[in-house]
Structure formats: structure tokens, C-alpha cells
Design an enzyme around this catalytic site. Structure first.
Site, PDB file in Angstrom:
ATOM      1  N   LYS A  23       0.832  -1.212   0.000  1.00  0.00           N
ATOM      2  CA  LYS A  23       0.000   0.000   0.000  1.00  0.00           C
ATOM      3  C   LYS A  23       0.865   1.260   0.000  1.00  0.00           C
ATOM      4  CE  LYS A  23      -2.845   0.392   3.706  1.00  0.00           C
ATOM      5  NZ  LYS A  23      -2.857   1.724   4.333  1.00  0.00           N
ATOM      6  N   SER A  24       1.883   1.279   0.845  1.00  0.00           N
ATOM      7  CA  SER A  24       2.740   2.472   0.927  1.00  0.00           C
ATOM      8  C   SER A  24       3.420   2.738  -0.412  1.00  0.00           C
ATOM      9  CB  SER A  24       3.833   2.269   1.982  1.00  0.00           C
ATOM     10  OG  SER A  24       3.287   2.236   3.259  1.00  0.00           O
ATOM     11  N   ARG A  28       3.010   5.953  -3.390  1.00  0.00           N
ATOM     12  CA  ARG A  28       4.164   6.716  -3.883  1.00  0.00           C
ATOM     13  C   ARG A  28       4.346   6.526  -5.386  1.00  0.00           C
ATOM     14  NH1 ARG A  28       4.309   5.680   1.397  1.00  0.00           N
ATOM     15  NH2 ARG A  28       5.671   6.839   2.802  1.00  0.00           N
ATOM     16  N   GLN A 180       5.020   9.259   6.774  1.00  0.00           N
ATOM     17  CA  GLN A 180       4.025  10.100   6.092  1.00  0.00           C
ATOM     18  C   GLN A 180       4.456  11.560   6.128  1.00  0.00           C
ATOM     19  OE1 GLN A 180       0.216   9.209   7.840  1.00  0.00           O
ATOM     20  NE2 GLN A 180       0.100   7.202   6.859  1.00  0.00           N
ATOM     21  N   ASP A 329       2.650  -1.079  11.768  1.00  0.00           N
ATOM     22  CA  ASP A 329       1.320  -1.520  11.326  1.00  0.00           C
ATOM     23  C   ASP A 329       1.063  -2.993  11.658  1.00  0.00           C
ATOM     24  OD1 ASP A 329       0.834   0.996  10.345  1.00  0.00           O
ATOM     25  OD2 ASP A 329       1.404   0.503   8.298  1.00  0.00           O
ATOM     26  N   ARG A 360      -5.454   1.970  18.511  1.00  0.00           N
ATOM     27  CA  ARG A 360      -5.171   0.526  18.407  1.00  0.00           C
ATOM     28  C   ARG A 360      -4.763  -0.084  19.736  1.00  0.00           C
ATOM     29  NH1 ARG A 360      -2.584   0.348  12.311  1.00  0.00           N
ATOM     30  NH2 ARG A 360      -4.635   0.236  11.308  1.00  0.00           N
TER      31      ARG A 360
HETATM   32  C1  S3P Z   1       2.849   4.927   6.150  1.00  0.00           C
HETATM   33  C2  S3P Z   1       3.508   5.304   7.290  1.00  0.00           C
HETATM   34  C3  S3P Z   1       3.103   4.904   8.644  1.00  0.00           C
HETATM   35  C4  S3P Z   1       2.150   3.717   8.592  1.00  0.00           C
HETATM   36  C5  S3P Z   1       1.074   3.894   7.559  1.00  0.00           C
HETATM   37  C6  S3P Z   1       1.687   4.038   6.189  1.00  0.00           C
HETATM   38  C7  S3P Z   1       3.340   5.404   4.856  1.00  0.00           C
HETATM   39  O1  S3P Z   1       2.442   5.966   9.270  1.00  0.00           O
HETATM   40  O2  S3P Z   1       1.573   3.496   9.859  1.00  0.00           O
HETATM   41  O3  S3P Z   1       0.188   2.800   7.569  1.00  0.00           O
HETATM   42  O4  S3P Z   1       2.951   4.859   3.808  1.00  0.00           O
HETATM   43  O5  S3P Z   1       4.148   6.340   4.847  1.00  0.00           O
HETATM   44  P1  S3P Z   1       3.235   7.183  10.007  1.00  0.00           P
HETATM   45  O6  S3P Z   1       4.092   7.817   9.023  1.00  0.00           O
HETATM   46  O7  S3P Z   1       2.173   8.090  10.486  1.00  0.00           O
HETATM   47  O8  S3P Z   1       4.009   6.540  11.108  1.00  0.00           O
END
Ligand code: S3P
Length: 450
Positions: A23-24, A28, A180, A329, A360
Site C-alpha cells: 500500500k505504501s 508513492r 508520512q 502496522d 489501536r
Molecule cells: C505509512 C507510514 C506509517 C504507517 C502507515 C503508512 C506510509 O504511518 O503506519 O500505515 O505509507 O508512509 P506514520 O508515518 O504516520 O508513522
């Protein structure tokens, strides 16, 4: 509201399955594809709702995306100067990553935009991106929340940057490690008049850095420090093809089910194993779980592997610091492993879990209690007293609209002494649309009731 009925396992789980694309990395890849000058190809896209929210956002900004509906997207990038004002407000749904990363992109644009989200996303903190973006001259504001001090939440209003003005260079120390926030600032840096330097207390997942570097942008990293130089030419980012790796955060549910199923042997194919993201593997091994990891190449700087989990006896351990950050996560599903370990497992340094799709820490402790497993909350984490033998008490669990809580409950339900019911499971589609079918393919019995 859809609910999931999970039957206790009647035979060991076994098999090899694909998992949805990371997903991340998908967020991007969509962002960078839209900003190249030319056509890019994303292969293995899996239509999780969070990623689809990002896909739609760029379509709203005039980026043409051809989608074969089988996971291949052709994104016709418009260059750094080619995004158009969105056709309406941008709905980020449940996706914090969409909202925070897009805020960085939109901060550099000469048009106005507004980012909205669902009830859960609209409760999540946004000052962490608004504040540093303001420091570099962005026009951005959030919505104050009663009783939340100077914290702001969605909706976010971004831009327009006044004609002829660019974002300023930035040097910023993140108070809490966050990919993020780091990524939002790096993306905004593509439109800045000078470098963006971000320092984190610990290194968060580095997908943005890897992608920008693989695409030839000038980006330097030294431990927790990252520096990006903006490209001189807005049409200079070269088009690319990427084979999206599978999502370790989704694979973790499948692998945990294998580890907990007596006699189970479960493999996830082509799974992303970026070391800044693969704390789950290390936590499993620390608990005594057997995982084998066979490398399977890489794409755009992101390594993949085939991961096999075998049923293992587990023992309680402490999990915190950078290990917890690299598995942030996966902490809910690690809590399920802890529930079957001998002794106590303590998770600390995970206060960030309080501001994810749900609180959570509270959700995990309540869920474990429903299965008859003793667990207690601390301010920055929680402890679990494992129950390694015998069946767990079948439970009724409320997902709180949180996909990872719903999937963790489903995995624990496989070990119950009767059917477990997980309420409000539509959220699973945000990250793992084929979760139920995947567990079924491995031999589990579970069903969605509309
Ligand atoms: C993510 C960063 C993480 C993660 C989220 C996805 C990302 O969050 O928990 O599910 O894709 O950059 P944080 O950057 O808030 O820690």
C-alpha cells in the site's frame, strides 16, 4: 453492516498465496508516475480502497490513468507543472497516507484544493504536516477540533500558492518518526526553490527516498537525515515501469495464521522486505517463530522475497524502539502472536498506535480480553499474558472500522472454541480486498454475512 463469521480451524493451514501490492509503495508510485513526463506502468496494483483514493485524486487533477482492471495501470504523467485544479474536493476516504502525502504535493501548486476523509480519518492529527508545510511558505490550514488544543484535523484546505511564489527550502526535525510526514515534506520539496532536509529521531520506512533515488532525483541520506534537491526542470523525471511488491503488512496476517495453526505451513509470494519495514520478521523470530525468507529480486529499489511461516511454539518478549517502528502496522497481529506465546509480551514505544485508524492500543486490549486473553494498556503500549495451549474463547469483536483490528480478530478466531463474529468488516477492503478468499485458499473456514 457486513460481519465476518470465523470457524475454528479443523485442519492445518497450508499453501502458497499472493498478497496485495504494498500500500505504501502504491501511493508513492501513483504520485511519482503522475509527476513524470510520459507514460508509466504500475504492475500488480490490487485496488485496496486507500490506494484507489490516491488514484482517483490524480484523475481529478487531470492525470489520465488507463486501468485494465486486472492490476496494470498506465499513468500518463503530466510533469511537475502539469497538474490541474481538482474537479471537486478530494476524498481520501480512510487513508491517512493519501491525505498527508497529497498535502505535500498540493502545497506546491498554484491552485486551491480541499482534502476530506471519512469519520476515522477526520479524527486523526494533521498538525504534524500543516506546521512544517507552513514553515516553508505553504498556504494550508486544517480544521480545529474542540478540546484538542492547537491540533487540527481534516478537512484540509491547501493553496493556492500566490503567482510567482515557490515553496522555500526547509530544514526540519520531526518530533516523532513518521514516513508520512517525511514523505509529505520531501514531495513538497519537488516544488521548492532549494533543498529539503528532514531529520527523524529514528529511521521510518524509506520508500519515498528509494523511489526518488531510483528515478534519478538528487537525494542523499545519512542515517535518519534525508536531503532532497529539487529538479531544475519540471519535465525531467523519467517515466518508469514498476512491479509492485506484495505488502508485508497484509502478508503478516496470513503468515501469523500459519504460525498459529498447529501443523501449518504457509507461504506468501513476492512480498516486500524493505528493511525499514520488515520488523515483523524480526519480531516473529524473537518470539521463537520459524520464518524463512527467500529473495525474489527487486523493482525500483524495493526488494521482494517469498516468505514461509511454519507452526511454532512462541515465547513472550519485549518489543519496542526501532523494532516496533519497523513493524508499526503489524503490532496488532503481533499481539495475536503474543496471545499464544508462553509468558508476558510487552510492547512499548508504540504510542503512535493511539492515532492510527483507531486507538489501536485500546482496541487490541479489548479484543484480546474478548478472546479470554489477559492484556493491559500502558501509556505508550500494552502487555499480553499469553495462553499458549487450549482453544481461545470464541469472541464477538467490533472492528472499530479499523482493517487491521478486523483481520487480527479473524486470525484469532481460527483458534476459538466456537464461531467468532467480527462486526463491521467492510474496512478490510481498504488494504486487503481478498483477505477472506486468501485465508480460505489456505484451508480456513470464514464467511462474510452482508
Ligand atoms: C505509512 C507510514 C506509517 C504507517 C502507515 C503508512 C506510509 O504511518 O503506519 O500505515 O505509507 O508512509 P506514520 O508515518 O504516520 O508513522
Amino acid at each position: 453492516m457486513a460481519r465476518l463469521i470465523v470457524q475454528p480451524l479443523s485442519r492445518p493451514l497450508g499453501g502458497s498465496v499472493p498478497v496485495p501490492a504494498d500500500k505504501s509503495i502504491c501511493h508513492r508510485a501513483l504520485i511519482m508516475a503522475a509527476l513524470t513526463h510520459g507514460a508509466c506502468q504500475l504492475e500488480g496494483f490490487s485496488y485496496g480502497e486507500d490506494n484507489v483514493a490516491t488514484q482517483r485524486a490524480f484523475a481529478q487533477m487531470g492525470v489520465r490513468i488507463e486501468d485494465d482492471a486486472h492490476g496494470t495501470l498506465r499513468v500518463h504523467g503530466v510533469g511537475l507543472d502539469g497538474l490541474a485544479a481538482p474537479s471537486g474536493e478530494i476524498d481520501c476516504g480512510n487513508s491517512g497516507t493519501t491525505m498527508r502525502l497529497l498535502a505535500g504535493v498540493l502545497a506546491g501548486q498554484p491552485f486551491a484544493s480541499r482534502l476530506v476523509g471519512d469519520a476515522s480519518l477526520s479524527r486523526r492529527p494533521m498538525s504534524r504536516i500543516v506546521k512544517p508545510l507552513l514553515l516553508r511558505g505553504a498556504v494550508i490550514s486544517g480544521t480545529p477540533r474542540a478540546g484538542a488544543g492547537d491540533e487540527v484535523t481534516a478537512p484540509l484546505s491547501v493553496g493556492p500558492l500566490p503567482a510567482g511564489r515557490r515553496l522555500e527550502p526547509l530544514e526540519y526535525q520531526l518530533p516523532v518518526a513518521s514516513a508520512q510526514v517525511k514523505s509529505a515534506l520531501l514531495f513538497s520539496g519537488l516544488w521548492a526553490s532549494g533543498p529539503t532536509l528532514v531529520r527523524e529521531p529514528l529511521v521510518s520506512r524509506d520508500h519515498t527516498e528509494r523511489m526518488l533515488s531510483a528515478l534519478g532525483l538528487l537525494i542523499e541520506t545519512a542515517g535518519p537525515i534525508v536531503k532532497l534537491h529539487p529538479p531544475a526542470d519540471p519535465k525531467s523525471i523519467r517515466p518508469f515501469t514498476v512491479e509492485l511488491p506484495g505488502d508485508l503488512s497484509a502478508a503478516a496476517f496470513v503468515l501469523a495464521a500459519g504460525l498459529l495453526s498447529e501443523g501449518g505451513v504457509v507461504t506468501t509470494r513476492a512480498t516486500g522486505v524493505n528493511p525499514t519495514r520488515s520488523g515483523f520478521i524480526d519480531i516473529v523470530r524473537r518470539l521463537g517463530g520459524e520464518l524463512s525468507v527467500v529473495p525474489r529480486g527487486e523493482s525500483l529499489g524495493e526488494p521482494r522475497a517469498e516468505i514461509t511461516a511454519r507452526f511454532s511454539g512462541l515465547r513472550g518478549q519485549s518489543v519496542g524502539g526501532e523494532l516496533a517502528l519497523r513493524a508499526i502496522d503489524e503490532i496488532p497481529i503481533c499481539a495475536a502472536l503474543a496471545a499464544r506465546a508462553t509468558g508476558c509480551t510487552r510492547f512499548f514505544d508504540v504510542a503512535e498506535l493511539r492515532v492510527k485508524e483507531s486507538d489501536r492500543i485500546a482496541a487490541i486490549v479489548a479484543m484480546l480480553g474478548a478472546f479470554g486473553v489477559e492484556a493491559s494498556e500502558h501509556e505508550d503500549g500494552f502487555s499480553v499474558e499469553g495462553r499458549p495451549s487450549g482453544r481461545l474463547r470464541a469472541a464477538q469483536v467490533e472492528s472499530r472500522g479499523d482493517h487491521r483490528i478486523a483481520m487480527t480478530a479473524a486470525v484469532l478466531g481460527l483458534l476459538g472454541d466456537g464461531p467468532t463474529v467480527v462486526d463491521d468488516v467492510a474496512c478490510i477492503a481498504t488494504s486487503f480486498p481478498r483477505f477472506v478468499g486468501t485465508l480460505r485458499a489456505l484451508g480456513a473456514q470464514l464467511e462474510i454475512e452482508p
